[in-house]
Design a protein around this motif. Structure first.
Motif, PDB file in Angstrom:
ATOM      1  N   TRP A  39      32.659  44.078  52.225  1.00  0.00           N
ATOM      2  CA  TRP A  39      33.572  43.904  51.095  1.00  0.00           C
ATOM      3  C   TRP A  39      34.936  43.762  51.258  1.00  0.00           C
ATOM      4  O   TRP A  39      35.743  43.080  50.802  1.00  0.00           O
ATOM      5  CB  TRP A  39      33.534  45.302  50.262  1.00  0.00           C
ATOM      6  N   SER A  40      35.500  44.584  52.262  1.00  0.00           N
ATOM      7  CA  SER A  40      36.611  44.331  52.951  1.00  0.00           C
ATOM      8  C   SER A  40      36.894  42.968  53.320  1.00  0.00           C
ATOM      9  O   SER A  40      37.884  42.151  53.066  1.00  0.00           O
ATOM     10  CB  SER A  40      37.203  45.391  53.931  1.00  0.00           C
ATOM     11  N   ASP A  41      36.073  42.446  54.087  1.00  0.00           N
ATOM     12  CA  ASP A  41      36.184  41.108  54.700  1.00  0.00           C
ATOM     13  C   ASP A  41      36.157  39.973  53.786  1.00  0.00           C
ATOM     14  O   ASP A  41      37.114  38.961  53.702  1.00  0.00           O
ATOM     15  CB  ASP A  41      35.013  40.815  55.753  1.00  0.00           C
ATOM     16  N   SER A  42      35.651  40.196  52.550  1.00  0.00           N
ATOM     17  CA  SER A  42      35.237  38.956  51.764  1.00  0.00           C
ATOM     18  C   SER A  42      36.663  39.097  50.854  1.00  0.00           C
ATOM     19  O   SER A  42      37.157  37.977  50.420  1.00  0.00           O
ATOM     20  CB  SER A  42      34.026  39.400  50.727  1.00  0.00           C
ATOM     21  N   ALA A  43      37.293  40.263  50.516  1.00  0.00           N
ATOM     22  CA  ALA A  43      38.488  40.470  49.871  1.00  0.00           C
ATOM     23  C   ALA A  43      39.401  39.828  50.436  1.00  0.00           C
ATOM     24  O   ALA A  43      40.348  39.012  49.877  1.00  0.00           O
ATOM     25  CB  ALA A  43      38.610  41.672  49.380  1.00  0.00           C
ATOM     26  N   LEU A  44      39.676  40.296  51.750  1.00  0.00           N
ATOM     27  CA  LEU A  44      40.894  39.669  52.571  1.00  0.00           C
ATOM     28  C   LEU A  44      40.639  38.235  52.874  1.00  0.00           C
ATOM     29  O   LEU A  44      41.724  37.447  52.738  1.00  0.00           O
ATOM     30  CB  LEU A  44      40.835  40.192  54.058  1.00  0.00           C
ATOM     31  N   GLY A  72      45.290  41.399  49.488  1.00  0.00           N
ATOM     32  CA  GLY A  72      45.993  42.316  50.105  1.00  0.00           C
ATOM     33  C   GLY A  72      45.317  43.567  50.221  1.00  0.00           C
ATOM     34  O   GLY A  72      44.065  43.661  49.482  1.00  0.00           O
ATOM     35  N   ARG A  73      45.687  44.592  51.168  1.00  0.00           N
ATOM     36  CA  ARG A  73      44.987  45.910  51.361  1.00  0.00           C
ATOM     37  C   ARG A  73      45.100  46.497  50.022  1.00  0.00           C
ATOM     38  O   ARG A  73      44.086  47.333  49.635  1.00  0.00           O
ATOM     39  CB  ARG A  73      45.451  46.557  52.426  1.00  0.00           C
ATOM     40  N   ASP A  83      41.693  47.327  43.270  1.00  0.00           N
ATOM     41  CA  ASP A  83      40.468  46.546  42.343  1.00  0.00           C
ATOM     42  C   ASP A  83      39.051  46.576  42.787  1.00  0.00           C
ATOM     43  O   ASP A  83      38.238  46.334  42.003  1.00  0.00           O
ATOM     44  CB  ASP A  83      40.813  45.037  42.435  1.00  0.00           C
ATOM     45  N   ILE A  84      38.904  47.250  44.089  1.00  0.00           N
ATOM     46  CA  ILE A  84      37.359  47.113  44.473  1.00  0.00           C
ATOM     47  C   ILE A  84      37.130  48.555  44.961  1.00  0.00           C
ATOM     48  O   ILE A  84      36.250  49.270  44.331  1.00  0.00           O
ATOM     49  CB  ILE A  84      37.217  46.169  45.696  1.00  0.00           C
ATOM     50  N   LEU A  85      37.835  49.081  45.965  1.00  0.00           N
ATOM     51  CA  LEU A  85      37.475  50.500  46.425  1.00  0.00           C
ATOM     52  C   LEU A  85      37.542  51.566  45.237  1.00  0.00           C
ATOM     53  O   LEU A  85      36.543  52.350  45.040  1.00  0.00           O
ATOM     54  CB  LEU A  85      38.238  50.965  47.537  1.00  0.00           C
ATOM     55  N   LEU A  86      38.619  51.636  44.544  1.00  0.00           N
ATOM     56  CA  LEU A  86      38.555  52.576  43.501  1.00  0.00           C
ATOM     57  C   LEU A  86      37.842  52.634  42.220  1.00  0.00           C
ATOM     58  O   LEU A  86      36.930  53.597  41.806  1.00  0.00           O
ATOM     59  CB  LEU A  86      40.145  52.582  43.007  1.00  0.00           C
TER      60      LEU A  86
END
Length: 273
Positions: free
Chosen positions: A168-173, A178-179, A185-188
């Motif tokens: 998820w992090s790799d795809s978003a970045l 940004g972090r 938008d994703i983790l929360l």
């Protein structure tokens, strides 16, 4: 057949006591049908007790939830030293279940009028800690409750945090997020049901706590669990019917919190699967 012991346990220690409590609250002390005890719940002093208990539960749930989330995140991301993670996880499990008289005595011995910390601060600065902070006050109870609320929160949300996938992090970045954008938008959105469900459980856990508050305040705190103890087994006031009515009101509040938590946990499970 394998589920029979489980259902027998639930029936004996949850369903039957609940039914017996509601039955008692709908009868007077002579055994006749009566709604007098339930009506008394609307009196100002008992409404105040419910509001005080809710306020204490809400504050400890929110503060414990925020601090516990930080602890859980640290446990999930800690790589070195490896032994520290194991120790903190073990301590969280133990501390989350530590309460009652031993916990109250520990804080009285540390921060009471003759506590070790109180005397040390007075000897060093001449300031009497009990003049601004008392363990029997509202905020004193908050501090003591946080001792088991924070580690409980950490244990509850740790599986959800551990379920976060690196993809998820790799795809978003890789798509330019940004972090902070990834966090908001994703983790929360993914973790919010688990966090909300855990906070609701903290609320119910604090709402039903009895021994710790009783030992710290000497029974002087206007909280629902303490009132129930007075009316069921008090030396002066004894009213089984009204004590059961107070317990019924408390169970309703906790039941609402648990239903909301169940709905949030179901949503979290779908995300993690």
């Amino acid at each position: 057949m394998g589920l029979l012991p489980y259902f027998a346990f639930i029936t004996l220690f949850l369903l039957l006591p609940t039914v017996a409590n509601v039955w008692t609250s709908l009868h007077d002390n002579t055994g006749g049908w009566s709604l007098a005890s339930m009506r008394r719940l609307g009196e100002e002093q008992y409404v105040s007790a419910f509001l005080n208990t809710m306020a204490l539960s809400a504050v400890t749930a929110l503060l414990g939830g925020a601090l516990g989330l930080v602890v859980a995140w640290a446990l999930a991301t800690l790589q070195r030293p490896r032994w520290l993670r194991s120790i903190m996880l073990s301590y969280s499990v133990v501390a989350s279940q530590l309460g009652g008289i031993p916990l109250a005595f520990a804080f009285i011995a540390a921060m009471g009028s003759q506590g070790l910390i109180t005397l040390a601060v007075y000897d060093a600065t001449g300031w009497d800690l009990t003049e601004t902070f008392a363990v029997s006050s509202f905020w004193g109870l908050v501090v003591v409750y946080l001792y088991f609320q924070v580690p409980l929160m950490a244990i509850l949300v740790l599986p959800a945090i551990m379920g976060i996938r690196r993809e998820w992090s790799d795809s978003a970045l890789s798509l330019g997020a940004g972090r902070w954008r990834y966090l908001i938008d994703i983790l929360l959105p993914i973790l919010s049901p688990a966090i909300g469900g855990a906070v609701l459980l903290l609320f119910a856990n604090s709402f039903s706590a009895y021994a710790t508050a009783y030992a710290l305040s000497g029974g002087g705190a206007n909280l629902v669990p303490i009132l129930i103890g007075f009316f069921i087994s008090g030396n002066v006031l004894t009213d089984q019917s009204f004590g059961a009515a107070l317990a019924t009101g408390m169970m309703l509040v906790i039941a609402v919190a648990m239903v909301l938590r169940h709905l949030l946990v179901r949503r979290t499970t779908r995300w993690l699967q």
